[in-house]
Design a protein around this motif. Structure first.
Motif, PDB file in Angstrom:
ATOM      1  N   GLY A   1      13.998  -2.788  15.135  1.00 57.80           N
ATOM      2  CA  GLY A   1      12.814  -3.579  15.450  1.00 57.80           C
ATOM      3  C   GLY A   1      12.228  -4.253  14.227  1.00 57.80           C
ATOM      4  N   GLU A   2      11.067  -4.850  14.435  1.00 60.70           N
ATOM      5  CA  GLU A   2      10.392  -5.536  13.343  1.00 60.70           C
ATOM      6  C   GLU A   2       9.575  -4.545  12.519  1.00 60.70           C
ATOM      7  OE1 GLU A   2      10.791  -8.685  12.453  1.00 60.70           O
ATOM      8  OE2 GLU A   2      12.318  -8.783  14.034  1.00 60.70           O
ATOM      9  N   ARG A   3       9.179  -4.996  11.377  1.00 58.07           N
ATOM     10  CA  ARG A   3       8.404  -4.162  10.458  1.00 58.07           C
ATOM     11  C   ARG A   3       7.099  -3.737  11.128  1.00 58.07           C
ATOM     12  NH1 ARG A   3       4.282  -5.366   6.793  1.00 58.07           N
ATOM     13  NH2 ARG A   3       4.289  -4.174   4.848  1.00 58.07           N
ATOM     14  N   PRO A   4       6.840  -2.409  11.232  1.00 55.58           N
ATOM     15  CA  PRO A   4       5.616  -1.961  11.922  1.00 55.58           C
ATOM     16  C   PRO A   4       4.379  -2.285  11.109  1.00 55.58           C
ATOM     17  CG  PRO A   4       6.755  -0.101  10.946  1.00 55.58           C
ATOM     18  CD  PRO A   4       7.655  -1.282  10.763  1.00 55.58           C
ATOM     19  N   ALA A   5       3.264  -2.361  11.813  1.00 56.81           N
ATOM     20  CA  ALA A   5       1.991  -2.636  11.140  1.00 56.81           C
ATOM     21  C   ALA A   5       1.503  -1.385  10.409  1.00 56.81           C
ATOM     22  CB  ALA A   5       0.949  -3.086  12.159  1.00 56.81           C
ATOM     23  N   LEU A   6       0.812  -1.596   9.322  1.00 59.78           N
ATOM     24  CA  LEU A   6       0.251  -0.487   8.556  1.00 59.78           C
ATOM     25  C   LEU A   6      -1.005   0.038   9.245  1.00 59.78           C
ATOM     26  CD1 LEU A   6       0.598  -1.952   4.952  1.00 59.78           C
ATOM     27  CD2 LEU A   6       2.075  -0.277   6.067  1.00 59.78           C
ATOM     28  N   PRO A   7      -1.340   1.317   9.061  1.00 63.80           N
ATOM     29  CA  PRO A   7      -2.564   1.860   9.673  1.00 63.80           C
ATOM     30  C   PRO A   7      -3.802   1.211   9.073  1.00 63.80           C
ATOM     31  CG  PRO A   7      -1.607   3.439   8.149  1.00 63.80           C
ATOM     32  CD  PRO A   7      -0.611   2.328   8.288  1.00 63.80           C
ATOM     33  N   PRO A   8      -4.915   1.263   9.771  1.00 59.50           N
ATOM     34  CA  PRO A   8      -6.145   0.652   9.237  1.00 59.50           C
ATOM     35  C   PRO A   8      -6.552   1.284   7.913  1.00 59.50           C
ATOM     36  CG  PRO A   8      -6.385   1.229  11.562  1.00 59.50           C
ATOM     37  CD  PRO A   8      -5.105   1.837  11.107  1.00 59.50           C
ATOM     38  N   ASP A   9      -7.170   0.488   7.079  1.00 60.62           N
ATOM     39  CA  ASP A   9      -7.603   0.967   5.768  1.00 60.62           C
ATOM     40  C   ASP A   9      -8.849   1.838   5.886  1.00 60.62           C
ATOM     41  OD1 ASP A   9      -5.566  -0.454   4.733  1.00 60.62           O
ATOM     42  OD2 ASP A   9      -6.791  -2.122   3.997  1.00 60.62           O
ATOM     43  N   VAL A  10      -8.938   2.792   4.983  1.00 60.24           N
ATOM     44  CA  VAL A  10     -10.167   3.563   4.803  1.00 60.24           C
ATOM     45  C   VAL A  10     -11.014   2.830   3.768  1.00 60.24           C
ATOM     46  CG1 VAL A  10     -11.142   5.770   4.074  1.00 60.24           C
ATOM     47  CG2 VAL A  10      -8.975   5.707   5.328  1.00 60.24           C
ATOM     48  N   PRO A  11     -12.282   2.517   4.053  1.00 61.01           N
ATOM     49  CA  PRO A  11     -13.105   1.831   3.041  1.00 61.01           C
ATOM     50  C   PRO A  11     -13.121   2.609   1.723  1.00 61.01           C
ATOM     51  CG  PRO A  11     -14.221   1.864   5.162  1.00 61.01           C
ATOM     52  CD  PRO A  11     -13.012   2.719   5.310  1.00 61.01           C
ATOM     53  N   LEU A  12     -13.163   1.869   0.637  1.00 68.14           N
ATOM     54  CA  LEU A  12     -13.081   2.498  -0.684  1.00 68.14           C
ATOM     55  C   LEU A  12     -14.197   3.523  -0.895  1.00 68.14           C
ATOM     56  CD1 LEU A  12     -11.848   2.752  -3.470  1.00 68.14           C
ATOM     57  CD2 LEU A  12     -13.171   0.755  -4.188  1.00 68.14           C
ATOM     58  N   ALA A  13     -15.433   3.189  -0.509  1.00 64.46           N
ATOM     59  CA  ALA A  13     -16.540   4.126  -0.712  1.00 64.46           C
ATOM     60  C   ALA A  13     -16.300   5.425   0.053  1.00 64.46           C
ATOM     61  CB  ALA A  13     -17.855   3.479  -0.275  1.00 64.46           C
ATOM     62  N   ARG A  14     -15.796   5.308   1.279  1.00 65.58           N
ATOM     63  CA  ARG A  14     -15.525   6.513   2.059  1.00 65.58           C
ATOM     64  C   ARG A  14     -14.352   7.284   1.460  1.00 65.58           C
ATOM     65  NH1 ARG A  14     -14.404   5.642   8.287  1.00 65.58           N
ATOM     66  NH2 ARG A  14     -16.472   4.677   8.062  1.00 65.58           N
ATOM     67  N   ALA A  15     -13.371   6.566   0.943  1.00 66.55           N
ATOM     68  CA  ALA A  15     -12.220   7.231   0.327  1.00 66.55           C
ATOM     69  C   ALA A  15     -12.648   8.068  -0.872  1.00 66.55           C
ATOM     70  CB  ALA A  15     -11.173   6.199  -0.096  1.00 66.55           C
ATOM     71  N   VAL A  16     -13.533   7.522  -1.706  1.00 62.88           N
ATOM     72  CA  VAL A  16     -14.020   8.276  -2.855  1.00 62.88           C
ATOM     73  C   VAL A  16     -14.813   9.498  -2.397  1.00 62.88           C
ATOM     74  CG1 VAL A  16     -15.507   8.178  -4.896  1.00 62.88           C
ATOM     75  CG2 VAL A  16     -14.005   6.251  -4.349  1.00 62.88           C
ATOM     76  N   ALA A  17     -15.599   9.340  -1.329  1.00 62.07           N
ATOM     77  CA  ALA A  17     -16.378  10.468  -0.811  1.00 62.07           C
ATOM     78  C   ALA A  17     -15.480  11.541  -0.208  1.00 62.07           C
ATOM     79  CB  ALA A  17     -17.375   9.975   0.231  1.00 62.07           C
ATOM     80  N   TRP A  18     -14.310  11.138   0.295  1.00 62.43           N
ATOM     81  CA  TRP A  18     -13.395  12.088   0.910  1.00 62.43           C
ATOM     82  C   TRP A  18     -12.618  12.913  -0.107  1.00 62.43           C
ATOM     83  CZ3 TRP A  18     -10.589   9.136   5.455  1.00 62.43           C
ATOM     84  CH2 TRP A  18     -11.470   9.046   6.534  1.00 62.43           C
TER      85      TRP A  18
END
Length: 372
Positions: free
Chosen positions: A164-181
Motif C-alpha cells: 500500500g501507500e505510505r501510512p499517515a503519521l499519528p497526530p503530534d503532541v503539542p510541544l508544551a504538553r510534551a515537555v510536561a509529560w
C-alpha cells in the motif's frame, strides 16, 4: 560439667567418670540426640528494608525493559518508513528510465527524418544508460532497506516488504504538553528514577543492619554414657540409648553497638544515591533539550517536504514542456536531460524529506513513551 555448642545456642551437659584405683582401658559408648530451633520475633524493620530494596530492583529492571521496548519500536518505525522511502526512490528511478527510453526513441525517429543530429541521439542513449544504472542502485537500496526492516523486527535473514501507500503519521503532541509529560512518561527518566529508588532502598537496607534483633531459641536433647558410676550403677541401655532427657529455652535481644563496616557501607550508599540523583537531573535536562531539538527537526522536515512537493509539481510541468519542445524539434537533448534530472532529483529529495519527518516523529514517540 561441660557446655555443648550447636547452631541454636548452647546446651549444658553433665557427665561423670568412675573413681577406681585400677586402670580401666575399656571403651564405653556415649550417645546424644538433639533437636533445636529458633524463631525471629522481630528485627525492627531489617527484613522489610531488604524486601523493599529487592522490590525496587525489580521495578528498575521493568523500567529498563520498557525503555528497551520503546527503543526497538522506534527502530522498527524508522526502518518501516525507510522501506517506503526506498520504494519511492525506486519508483522515481524507474519512471525516469522509462521516460529516457521514450526520449531515445523520439531522437531516433527525428534522426531518421533529418530533424536531429547523431549527437542528440548519443546524448539520449547516455541518459538512458545513466538512468538504468540509477534503477539498479535503487533496487539494491530497496533490498537493503527491506533487510534492515527484517532485522529491526527480529528476522535478520528476511527481506520484509511493505504494502500500500505510505501510512499517515499519528497526530503530534503539542510541544508544551510534551515537555510536561516528560516527568511521568519519558522512558529514560523512568529508568533513571527507578535506579535512584533502588539505590535509596539499598541505602536504607544497609542502615537497617544496625537495628536490634529479638529471637526465641529452644532445644531438647537426650543423652547417655555407658561408663558405670562410682557406685557401679549404669544407666539403662549402657550408653547405647539416649535415655537422659534435657531441654533449654531462651529469648535473646541482640543490639549491634559498634560495626564500622556497616557504617562505612551506609556512607558509600548515600554517596551512590547522591550520584544517581545528579545523573537523573542530567538525564532530565538532556531529554528536555532532545525534545526541543526533535520538534525543530520535525518542523524542518515538514517544511522541506512541502517545498519539495511544490518542486515536484513544477518539475513535472517543466518536463512536459521540454518533451513537447523536443518532439517538435524546438528543444535540445540537453534541455530535455536537464528537465529530466530536475524532476528525478526533486522526487528523490521529497522521498528523503518524508523519511526524515517519519524518523523525527518516531524519535519523539520514543522520548515520550508513546504507543503507536
Amino acid at each position: 560439667a561441660s557446655v555443648f555448642q550447636f547452631a541454636g545456642g548452647e546446651l549444658p551437659r553433665l557427665s561423670a567418670r568412675p573413681v577406681s584405683r585400677s586402670l580401666d582401658g575399656r571403651p564405653y559408648p556415649s550417645t546424644l540426640l538433639l533437636l533445636s530451633g529458633r524463631q525471629l520475633l522481630s528485627d525492627f524493620g531489617r527484613s522489610a528494608a531488604a524486601r523493599a530494596a529487592e522490590d525496587a530492583a525489580v521495578g528498575e529492571a521493568q523500567a529498563s525493559a520498557a525503555e528497551a521496548r520503546f527503543a526497538i519500536a522506534a527502530d522498527v518505525v524508522g526502518a518501516f518508513f525507510a522501506v517506503y522511502a526506498a520504494r519511492d526512490v525506486r519508483r522515481a528511478a524507474g519512471q525516469a528510465r522509462a521516460r529516457a527510453a521514450t526520449h531515445r526513441r523520439m531522437a531516433g525517429t527525428a534522426l531518421r527524418l533529418g530533424l536531429r543530429s547523431a549527437a542528440d541521439v548519443a546524448r539520449t542513449e547516455a541518459e538512458l544508460a545513466r538512468h538504468d544504472a540509477a534503477v539498479r542502485r535503487a533496487d539494491g537500496d530497496l533490498l537493503r532497506a527491506r533487510f534492515a526492516l527484517g532485522e529491526a523486527m527480529g528476522s535478520p535473514a528476511e527481506a520484509i516488504a511493505v504494502a500500500g501507500e505510505r501510512p499517515a503519521l499519528p497526530p503530534d503532541v503539542p510541544l508544551a504538553r510534551a515537555v510536561a509529560w516528560l516527568e511521568g512518561r519519558a522512558p529514560s527518566l523512568q529508568t533513571a528514577s527507578a535506579r535512584t529508588r533502588t539505590e535509596e532502598q539499598r541505602r536504607d537496607a544497609v542502615a537497617a543492619e544496625l537495628r536490634p534483633r529479638l529471637e526465641a531459641r529452644v532445644a531438647a536433647s537426650a543423652f547417655a554414657g555407658g561408663a558405670p558410676g562410682s557406685e557401679g550403677v549404669t544407666v539403662p541401655g549402657e550408653g547405647w540409648a539416649p535415655t537422659v532427657p534435657n531441654y533449654s529455652g531462651a529469648i535473646t535481644f541482640a543490639v549491634p553497638l559498634l560495626d564500622p563496616a556497616v557504617r562505612a557501607r551506609t556512607r558509600a550508599a548515600e554517596a551512590r544515591v547522591a550520584a544517581m540523583q545528579a545523573e537523573r537531573e542530567a538525564i532530565r535536562q538532556a531529554v528536555v533539550a532532545q525534545i526541543h531539538g526533535l520538534y525543530a527537526e520535525l518542523e524542518a522536515a515538514r517544511g522541506a517536504a512541502g517545498a519539495l512537493a511544490r518542486a515536484v509539481d513544477a518539475s513535472r510541468i517543466t518536463m512536459a514542456e521540454a518533451e513537447a519542445r523536443f518532439e517538435r524539434g524546438l528543444g535540445t537533448s540537453l534541455e530535455l536531460a536537464d528537465a529530466q534530472n530536475l524532476r528525478v532529483r526533486a522526487e528523490i529529495e521529497l522521498a528523503q524529506a518524508k523519511l526524515d519527518e517519519a524518523r523525527a516523529r518516531a524519535a519523539i514517540a520514543r522520548a515520550l513513551g508513546e504507543e503507536w
